[in-house]
Design a protein around this motif. Sequence first.
Motif: not given
Length: 415
Positions: A321-328
């Motif tokens: 993972a990388t910092p910031g916005a994400a969507t599952l």
Amino acid sequence: MTAATPVAAAALWIRLLLLAGGIALAWLSVRQAAIGLWQTKRPDRAVAFAPAAGGALANLAQARIIGAGGDVDPAARALVARSMRGIPGGAVPITLAGLAASADGDTARAQALMTMARNREPRADIARYWLLDHYIRVGDYPAALGEIGPAMRLRPGTREPILALVAALLEEPKGAEAVRAALATDPDWRGAFFAVRAGAGTDPLALLALLTRLPPPTDPARAAAEQRAVLRAAIAQGQYNAAYRAWRGFLPAEHRLRALGVYDPNFAGLPGPSPFNWTRVDSAAGEASMARARDLPEGSAMTLAFHGAAPAVLIEQYALATPGAATLSLRARMTGGDPVGSLTARVRCAQDESLLAELALPTASAPIRRYAATFTVPPRCTAVRVQFAGEPGERFGEIRVAVTGVDLRQSPAPT
């Protein structure tokens, strides 16, 4: 009557000879039984027979040497010499003679005697351990590694220290090369080496580097087990990126491009060890089974069945993972059961287990549809755990849900 007298006398002598022979054979049987019974437990009694039993003499000598802390005094040497005359082909007297030569500083003679004892009796543990120690001391690492398997099997409780000795050889270039060459032949102790050392504090990055340079074992299950052990050790120390790079290297070449984000998103059963592939966690609370789904565009799906009485994770995988916005996101439908409990998809930070996202799966029969949850990956998280978990309801029951098309999108995407 007079003519029959010589015949009767001859018959009497024959009976006497047979009786004497029987007595002698009986005595020999008793003698050998007594020697066999006493030469190990009471060698002092066994040597009382004439001639003294070679095995008993050897055991007396061995007990004397052990009692003296390894010192081979003149009395022990005399016992060794007598035992070698009693059983000239026996491994124990030859081993003891090797110990005497070693005590005298004659390592060449000691090595020759210990090798002879080992060849005559492969289970001669003292000879095996002496040779292992000797080869390490003189830097003959290939020969030392040839003794590892037998040495571990001969005495219970020796596996961990012997494998620690192998791991120590990795600190030296010649030793590391010898260990790689030995492991490449797929010895019977290879799996134990990776499993034990991965859990015993050996640098997991060193183990990963070693494992990636070796051809895999001939048995795919053994290959997956040793990969899993080393990868788990790296994960436990927070070495997520290194573990991921090694894991991708273990995949067949045609599957490496599919390894970005969530691996095997449609649950087709793609090859690859945990933890970056789906891993079943709690089989007592339910099942997570993968199967073909001909009615779905993805062609396959995972069916989750939860019937536990306490919250439980059924299946999970790690992902970078990388910092910031994400969507599952995923596609799911309930396929049956009594929906008194619930199933959820979750994303947790691997570093501290904090919950980053939770997505409730359907609890009513309906056509399959897409579900999604947006969240933020904090700077402290370089890896996440994508999990499917069950929560019990107010009463016992089972809920079944089919899932496919799992996707974890981030911006920027992990490298």
